[in-house]
Design a protein around this motif. Structure first.
Motif, PDB file in Angstrom:
ATOM      1  N   SER A 362       0.857  -1.191   0.000  1.00 17.86           N
ATOM      2  CA  SER A 362       0.000   0.000   0.000  1.00 17.86           C
ATOM      3  C   SER A 362       0.895   1.244   0.000  1.00 17.86           C
ATOM      4  O   SER A 362       2.061   1.175   0.430  1.00 17.86           O
ATOM      5  CB  SER A 362      -0.881  -0.005   1.245  1.00 17.86           C
ATOM      6  OG  SER A 362      -0.053   0.161   2.376  1.00 17.86           O
ATOM      7  N   PRO A 363       0.364   2.401  -0.460  1.00 18.45           N
ATOM      8  CA  PRO A 363       1.193   3.608  -0.459  1.00 18.45           C
ATOM      9  C   PRO A 363       1.817   3.895   0.907  1.00 18.45           C
ATOM     10  O   PRO A 363       2.994   4.235   0.999  1.00 18.45           O
ATOM     11  CB  PRO A 363       0.205   4.707  -0.874  1.00 18.45           C
ATOM     12  CG  PRO A 363      -0.803   3.991  -1.719  1.00 18.45           C
ATOM     13  CD  PRO A 363      -0.931   2.617  -1.116  1.00 18.45           C
ATOM     14  N   SER A 364       1.053   3.709   1.993  1.00 17.07           N
ATOM     15  CA  SER A 364       1.637   4.038   3.303  1.00 17.07           C
ATOM     16  C   SER A 364       2.744   3.056   3.667  1.00 17.07           C
ATOM     17  O   SER A 364       3.772   3.441   4.235  1.00 17.07           O
ATOM     18  CB  SER A 364       0.558   4.088   4.381  1.00 17.07           C
ATOM     19  OG  SER A 364       0.020   2.820   4.552  1.00 17.07           O
ATOM     20  N   MET A 365       2.560   1.774   3.332  1.00 15.27           N
ATOM     21  CA  MET A 365       3.623   0.790   3.623  1.00 15.27           C
ATOM     22  C   MET A 365       4.888   1.132   2.838  1.00 15.27           C
ATOM     23  O   MET A 365       6.006   1.067   3.359  1.00 15.27           O
ATOM     24  CB  MET A 365       3.117  -0.622   3.266  1.00 15.27           C
ATOM     25  CG  MET A 365       4.140  -1.723   3.370  1.00 15.27           C
ATOM     26  SD  MET A 365       4.985  -1.943   1.793  1.00 15.27           S
ATOM     27  CE  MET A 365       6.230  -3.141   2.149  1.00 15.27           C
ATOM     28  N   VAL A 366       4.717   1.515   1.557  1.00 13.56           N
ATOM     29  CA  VAL A 366       5.892   1.829   0.724  1.00 13.56           C
ATOM     30  C   VAL A 366       6.629   3.034   1.306  1.00 13.56           C
ATOM     31  O   VAL A 366       7.850   3.012   1.474  1.00 13.56           O
ATOM     32  CB  VAL A 366       5.474   2.086  -0.751  1.00 13.56           C
ATOM     33  CG1 VAL A 366       6.650   2.598  -1.570  1.00 13.56           C
ATOM     34  CG2 VAL A 366       4.912   0.815  -1.384  1.00 13.56           C
TER      35      VAL A 366
END
Ligand SMILES: Cc1cc2nc3c(=O)[nH]c(=O)nc-3n(C[C@H](O)[C@H](O)[C@H](O)COP(=O)(O)OP(=O)(O)OC[C@H]3O[C@@H](n4cnc5c(N)ncnc54)[C@H](O)[C@@H]3O)c2cc1C
Ligand code: HEM
Length: 389
Positions: A362-366
């Protein structure tokens, strides 16, 4: 494009979009101008327009950040242009989009900032973006989109299914790329999915799909896909991949279904004679989210260059995992499972300064993982991920 033109474009865009809620406001205004001034264009877009996840304005912002890097920008725009053929987009539509975006920007920038010079800079910037997309689309000889039949839907977890499809004609995509997909139950709502296998001559693709709570499309894909359904698939996108002559060691980090494009690359590498060492960290919230461990372990057993470390945020599975009588993935692993937030766990191994890194999730994980790695000493230029919009 000269540096002053680029600076003028960036300054206006930042002034309008950077403040809290600015990007969403710009996006809403852009679409309202586009659909009012060019009503014929409305039919190309889905009925429900969610400005929070607007990818068109997101892509323009991504392109503006890379105006000085044509080697990165032009391939991205070319892919996007080829993919836009699936919407039936014509060159005149690009003029409509450019004019509407300029009007929206002008409205928020105000008369003080929006000078003739700024307007001309935007004309040049948007002409570069549109020109690259149009010319790539015109040159392309592959289908505007592929039709495919669903061969199988396998429920792995109650919120995750593996869907296998067969394209009507094979597609040449590089392992690690993604495609946009449209299902019959959600017309005009294209969503990106990443093939979990390398391209093959039969046109068979395996997708790993997680149902996002409250999502328009993924719950239908996961729960209601039937064998025989016809899906539409757009042209391949994205630049992840390991070149044949790669020398530098690799670090791959995936969460949830983010494993799909990394798995496709590892399968493709397994067909080569020589490979650099690869350390894959595969993560999820719960141990059961590591649903593909059996395949990854088989790959690691057969290929000595590959190490797979499973990571889960929590030690235990959620209550529903024990309650439902559904199938259970094989969670046994060659390497001990680590517990914790994946970025933190990976960064605790060292700086990874000698590795090329790919992060998928997900964008936040990346973003979090990238931040942790950079804090540990990994250089930003060694880290790759797909655009986050
Ligand atoms: C390059 C790329 C590759 C992708 N590959 C895959 C893949 O292989 N398998 C897969 O299952 N998905 C993949 N996705 C995600 C997928 O494209 C959809 O975004 C996702 O399925 C949600 O679509 P939806 O229509 O159900 O939700 P939407 O209706 O689009 O969104 C509903 C709400 O959920 C939020 N949301 C959207 N996605 C997520 C998320 N992942 N986590 C938490 N909240 C979210 C939105 O912000 C919105 O508020 C990929 C995305 C990208 C950008
Ligand atoms: C100016 C350059 C443009 C850029 C950078 C751009 C970028 C994007 C991106 C990244 C998406 C997300 C999904 C995808 O990849 O297909 C998208 C969706 C879309 N674009 Fe474009 N686009 C541009 C121009 C246009 C034009 C001229 C049209 C014609 C009407 C158009 C129509 C659409 C439609 C219909 C969607 C789907 C919207 C949705 O799913 O919500 N785009 N665009």
């Amino acid at each position: 494009m000269d540096s002053r033109t680029i600076a003028l474009i960036r300054t206006t865009f930042k002034a309008v979009a950077a403040e809290d809620g600015g990007s969403e406001r710009l996006s809403r205004s852009f679409y309202s101008i586009l659909f009012t001034d060019y009503p014929g264009v409305r039919d190309y877009f889905p009925a429900a327009m969610d400005s929070q996840r607007d990818r068109l304005v997101g892509a323009i912002s991504y392109a503006l950040d890379r105006l000085e890097e044509p080697d990165k920008l032009l391939p991205f725009l070319a892919q996007l242009g080829r993919d836009h053929r699936k919407y039936g987009v014509q060159p005149s539509h690009y003029v409509a989009v450019a004019n509407s975006l300029k009007s929206a920007l002008q409205q928020f920038a105000g008369t003080e900032m929006w000078s003739d010079e700024v307007a001309m800079a935007w004309d040049e910037g948007l002409a570069t973006i549109s020109g690259a997309m149009i010319s790539a689309a015109e040159k392309e000889t592959t289908p505007a989109c592929w039709t495919a039949r669903v061969l199988e839907r396998r429920e792995i977890l109650r919120n995750l299914s593996i869907v296998r499809i067969k394209l009507d004609q094979p597609m040449e995509y590089a392992a690690g790329q993604y495609v946009s997909v449209q299902i019959p139950a959600r017309p005009r709502m294209w969503r990106y999915l990443s093939p979990a296998n390398p391209a093959n001559e039969h046109g068979e693709i395996e997708f790993h799909v997680r149902s996002v709570m409250g999502g328009w499309v993924s719950p239908a894909m996961v729960a209601h896909t039937q064998v025989g359904d016809q899906w539409l698939v757009g042209s391949p996108l994205g630049g992840l991949g390991v070149p044949r002559n790669a020398k530098r060691k690799m670090l791959m980090i995936a969460c949830g279904t983010g494993i799909a494009p990394l798995r496709a690359q590892l399968m493709s590498m397994a067909q080569r004679r020589v490979n650099p060492k690869v350390h894959l960290f595969v993560g999820g919230h719960h141990p059961c989210d590591l649903y593909d461990l059996a395949v990854l372990n088989q790959l690691a057993e057969a290929n000595k260059w590959l190490t797979v470390t499973p990571v889960s945020e929590h030690d235990d599975n959620p209550w529903w995992y024990f309650d439902d009588g559904g199938p259970k993935p094989d969670l046994s692993s060659l390497e001990p499972r680590m517990t914790g937030q994946i970025g933190k766990v990976v960064a605790s191994y060292g700086s990874w300064a000698d590795r090329d890194v790919q992060i998928v999730g997900s964008p936040s994980m990346v973003q979090t993982t990238k931040f942790r790695l950079m804090a540990a000493g990994t250089q930003a230029k060694s880290i790759r991920h797909d655009p986050l919009f």
